[in-house]
Design an enzyme around this catalytic site. Structure first.
Site, mmCIF file in Angstrom:
data_model
loop_
_atom_site.group_PDB
_atom_site.id
_atom_site.type_symbol
_atom_site.label_atom_id
_atom_site.label_comp_id
_atom_site.label_asym_id
_atom_site.label_seq_id
_atom_site.Cartn_x
_atom_site.Cartn_y
_atom_site.Cartn_z
ATOM 1 N N ASP B 29 0.850 -1.190 0.000
ATOM 2 C CA ASP B 29 0.000 0.000 0.000
ATOM 3 C C ASP B 29 0.888 1.242 0.000
ATOM 4 O OD1 ASP B 29 -1.624 2.207 0.716
ATOM 5 O OD2 ASP B 29 -3.096 0.842 1.617
ATOM 6 N N GLU B 81 29.239 3.082 2.021
ATOM 7 C CA GLU B 81 29.097 1.647 2.256
ATOM 8 C C GLU B 81 28.863 0.921 0.935
ATOM 9 O OE1 GLU B 81 25.632 2.205 4.965
ATOM 10 O OE2 GLU B 81 24.734 0.687 3.675
ATOM 11 N N CYS B 113 25.991 4.842 7.596
ATOM 12 C CA CYS B 113 25.588 6.147 7.049
ATOM 13 C C CYS B 113 26.384 7.325 7.598
ATOM 14 C CB CYS B 113 24.103 6.369 7.294
ATOM 15 S SG CYS B 113 23.064 5.183 6.438
ATOM 16 N N ARG B 202 12.506 -3.513 13.485
ATOM 17 C CA ARG B 202 12.157 -2.479 14.456
ATOM 18 C C ARG B 202 13.296 -2.199 15.427
ATOM 19 N NH1 ARG B 202 6.401 -1.705 15.508
ATOM 20 N NH2 ARG B 202 5.254 -2.631 13.805
ATOM 21 N N HIS B 237 20.420 12.845 10.630
ATOM 22 C CA HIS B 237 20.472 11.792 9.612
ATOM 23 C C HIS B 237 19.059 11.439 9.165
ATOM 24 C CE1 HIS B 237 21.237 8.267 7.348
ATOM 25 N NE2 HIS B 237 20.763 7.438 8.258
ATOM 26 N N LYS B 242 10.472 10.393 8.876
ATOM 27 C CA LYS B 242 9.886 10.249 10.210
ATOM 28 C C LYS B 242 10.938 10.334 11.320
ATOM 29 C CE LYS B 242 8.463 6.171 11.490
ATOM 30 N NZ LYS B 242 7.712 4.900 11.516
ATOM 31 N N ARG B 246 11.076 13.042 14.343
ATOM 32 C CA ARG B 246 10.815 12.606 15.718
ATOM 33 C C ARG B 246 11.979 12.946 16.639
ATOM 34 N NH1 ARG B 246 9.738 6.437 16.935
ATOM 35 N NH2 ARG B 246 10.329 6.503 19.117
ATOM 36 N N ASN B 269 17.127 8.070 0.997
ATOM 37 C CA ASN B 269 18.259 8.001 1.922
ATOM 38 C C ASN B 269 19.545 7.760 1.149
ATOM 39 O OD1 ASN B 269 20.057 7.535 3.976
ATOM 40 N ND2 ASN B 269 19.073 5.673 4.740
ATOM 41 N N SER B 299 24.748 3.159 11.369
ATOM 42 C CA SER B 299 24.435 1.892 12.025
ATOM 43 C C SER B 299 25.712 1.188 12.411
ATOM 44 C CB SER B 299 23.618 1.010 11.091
ATOM 45 O OG SER B 299 22.344 1.560 10.907
#
Lengths: 131, 349
Positions: B29, B81, B113, B202, B237, B242, B246, B269, B299
């Site tokens: 979706d 990377e 990153c 997650r 970054h 989102k 945040r 990204n 990461s």
């Protein structure tokens, strides 16, 4: 292409470095180490082209050589640099948009590679000036 | 003695693919993805573009913006990377194609990153110590995302180069200070020889991104005795829209502070280029005297925070090379089949 063969011309390909005869003012790309007009009286020195030029002529490749199959159709052209010399080079644009006299500028791209394990060859191609 | 940015240059390929087009192929979706990720399209490299070509274009833009003699560059560090070679530096290609060779040191950086901002910090150290005159730090990537993986919706291509120096009259921005926060966190990885990265789903959010970005940001503000309201702009970054929105809210930065540098909705990204392109987009709009707070995340995991103050020289150099907004304008949209061809996702027998 052998590793050594590419490496010998690497600077010229990366940075559009050719030569100029200080005596008659003629520019050469790829670089010449003797001026064909002035012969032994010529004074050859390195010359970095600004890269701006125009399309003298072009062709559209539909059936590519090995290694270029995934790029078809693509444009191959002869570019006349502002300083005079001409060179054959890929032009990065939609095939229907290229025309004789189109102003172009250089971009740094992959020119090819020796399969999955070999060297990757880099150098300049050309894009339309207004890009 | 000040250390800072002498010049900067960005590069973004002209092709884009819309999130709707990727979702169409996988039966996802698109509206839910777009509102969840706050990403609407992403950049796609041409068939003959890779991290090296993008890094060279960014470096050339940075050099031409300031019109410096490339021979003054004493270090070239490229963070990525997606280096084209496992063994053979991207940075030597960049150095040669920028006209900086041969009297310099060069190496490739990898820290997911934030490899590009690690390169900036290394250059700051070399410049401050007097070991080199100018340093060239680059973050560039043609980010990989496996077909059908969540990463495929955002993994984009682009790069940015910063020339770091310490001659006050040459700086477009002073880097007032930097602070890093690093732990061993398995939120994202790619094993040797594997074409696509793996991620912890997650798990990547709280113990990865948010922990490291907030700690690096708070650490720098504590060290400098500053607060969010001391800054005109902020960049974090941008793996999607989102996360930076945040984390900005968590730290006390406003939407108005992050919006000028929030390019991910139209770019995707760019991994090692992500935060650094956001800083470039902000420099494109900032006025002399403005302060920019930036935190990159990589990461693995770590955060690099920077406090930047823009100088009068920005007005002189800003228009001498393409701005990020110009690079984002007038894209050529491709469908998934052309995207797959450009990214080499289809192997020809």
């Amino acid at each position: 292409m052998s590793v050594a063969r590419f490496w010998r011309n690497q600077i010229a390909r990366y940075n559009l470095v050719g030569t100029k005869c200080k005596k008659c003012g003629e520019h050469f790309y790829p670089p010449r180490n003797m001026c064909p007009a002035c012969r032994r009286d010529g004074q050859i020195e390195d010359f970095k082209f600004n890269g701006h030029g125009e399309v003298l002529t072009f062709t559209i490749i539909h059936t590519a050589a090995e290694g270029f199959e995934n790029q078809t159709p693509y444009v191959l052209g002869i570019i006349k640099l502002q300083e005079g010399p001409s060179l054959t080079c890929q032009i990065i644009c939609e095939p229907e948009s290229v025309y004789i006299g189109m102003k172009v500028k250089p971009v740094f791209r992959k020119l090819g590679q020796d399969g999955e394990r070999g060297m990757i060859y880099y150098g300049n191609k050309f894009i339309p000036e207004q890009c | 003695m000040s250390v800072g940015i002498v010049s900067y240059g960005a590069y973004v390929p002209k092709y884009r693919i819309k999130i709707d087009e990727i979702a169409r192929l996988w039966g996802d979706d698109a509206d839910i993805l777009k509102s969840g990720l706050m990403v609407y399209e992403k950049s796609v490299p041409d068939v003959d573009e890779d991290t090296a070509t993008i890094a060279v274009e960014a470096a050339r833009a940075a050099i031409s913006r300031s019109d410096i003699d490339a021979k003054r560059i004493g270090a070239v560090y490229t963070g990525s990377e997606s280096h084209p070679y496992a063994v053979k530096p991207t940075s030597t290609i960049v150095a040669e194609a920028s006209g900086a060779t041969p009297v310099l040191t060069a190496a490739d950086f990898e820290f997911a990153c934030k490899a590009g901002t690690a390169a900036v910090q290394a250059c700051m150290g070399l410049v401050s110590s007097g070991m080199i005159d100018l340093g060239l730090a680059i973050g560039a990537d043609v980010a990989q995302g496996a077909p059908g993986d969540a990463l495929e919706y955002t993994a984009a291509a682009g790069g940015v180069a910063y020339i770091i120096g310490n001659k006050e009259s040459e700086l477009v921005a002073v880097i007032e200070d930097t602070f890093s926060f690093t732990t061993d966190t398995p939120d994202f990885w790619r094993r040797e020889g594997m074409p696509y990265p793996e991620h912890g789903g997650r798990f990547t959010g709280e113990p990865g991104y948010f922990k490291h970005v907030t700690n690096a940001a708070k650490g720098l503000m504590e060290k400098m005795h500053t607060k969010p309201s001391d800054y005109d702009f902020a960049v974090f970054h941008q793996p999607n829209g989102k996360f930076p929105s945040r984390v900005a809210s968590m730290l006390g930065f406003s939407k108005e502070q992050i919006n000028p540098g929030l390019v991910v909705p139209r770019l995707g990204n760019t991994y090692s280029g992500s935060c650094m392109i956001g800083i470039a987009a902000t420099l494109d709009q900032a006025k002399p005297g403005d302060r920019i707070f930036a935190t990159a995340f990589g990461s693995g995991a770590g955060g690099d925070a920077f406090s930047i103050r823009v100088t009068d020289r920005i007005e002189e150099l800003r228009d001498r090379a393409p701005k990020v907004e110009e690079l984002l304008a007038n894209p050529v949209y491709v469908d998934y089949s052309r995207y797959a061809r450009h990214k080499g996702k289809i192997k020809v027998a």
